[in-house]
Design an enzyme around this catalytic site. Sequence first.
Site: not given
Ligand code: IDP
Ligand code: MG
Length: 144
Positions: A9, A49, A57, A85, A91, A102, A112, A115, A126
Site C-alpha cells: 500500500k 474496495y 472507513f 493472510r 487488519t 502488520r 496497514n 493487502h 482481485e
Molecule cells: P483486511 O485488509 O485485513 O482484509 P478489510 O476488513 O478487508 O481488512 O478492510 C480493508 C482495508 O480497509 C483494511 O486493510 C484497512 O486498510 C481498511 N480498514 C478496515 N477496517 C478499518 C477501520 O475500522 N478503520 C480504518 N480503516 C479500516
Molecule cells: Mg479484506
Amino acid sequence: MERTLAILKPDCVGRNLIGKVIDRIEREGFKILAMKMVRLTEQTTGEFYAVHRKRPFYRDLVQFMSSGHAIPMVLAKENAVNDFRKLIGATDPAEAESGTIRHEFAENKQNNIVHGSDSVRTAKSEIAFYFSEKELVENNPDLS
Ligand code: IDP
Ligand code: MG
C-alpha cells in the site's frame, strides 16, 4: 500452485519499506509471479474496495489507497491465500500477532502496509482486476 493478490500500500512505498516487506514475503516461500508499481485513481480503488462501500472507513480508505504509489503483486505457493493472510496478520496492527508484517510495520488500522486476498475466489477476481492473462501467462510459461 495456489495464487493470491498482495498489494504493497502507499504507506509501505512512502516509508521506503518495499524491500523489507518483499524480503519477508520471499523468506516465507512465496514466488512473485507478477508485480508492478501503479498510482491508483480514487475511481479504481473505489471499485476494488466496493465490498466496503457502506462502511464508515470507506471514503478514507479510498483516499489513502490513491494517495501515493502502490505495488500489486501476484504470489504463488501452496495455500497461498491463507498462508499470506497469516503472514500479514490482523487488519489492526494492535491485534496482529508478533512476527506478522502488520505487527512489525503498520502504523494503524487503515495504514496497514499490505493487502491480501481473503479467499481463493476473491484472489481470482482481485488478480484479474490488476493483471491481464498476458502479464501472468506469457511472463511465466513454466508457472501457468
Ligand atoms: P483486511 O485488509 O485485513 O482484509 P478489510 O476488513 O478487508 O481488512 O478492510 C480493508 C482495508 O480497509 C483494511 O486493510 C484497512 O486498510 C481498511 N480498514 C478496515 N477496517 C478499518 C477501520 O475500522 N478503520 C480504518 N480503516 C479500516
Ligand atoms: Mg479484506
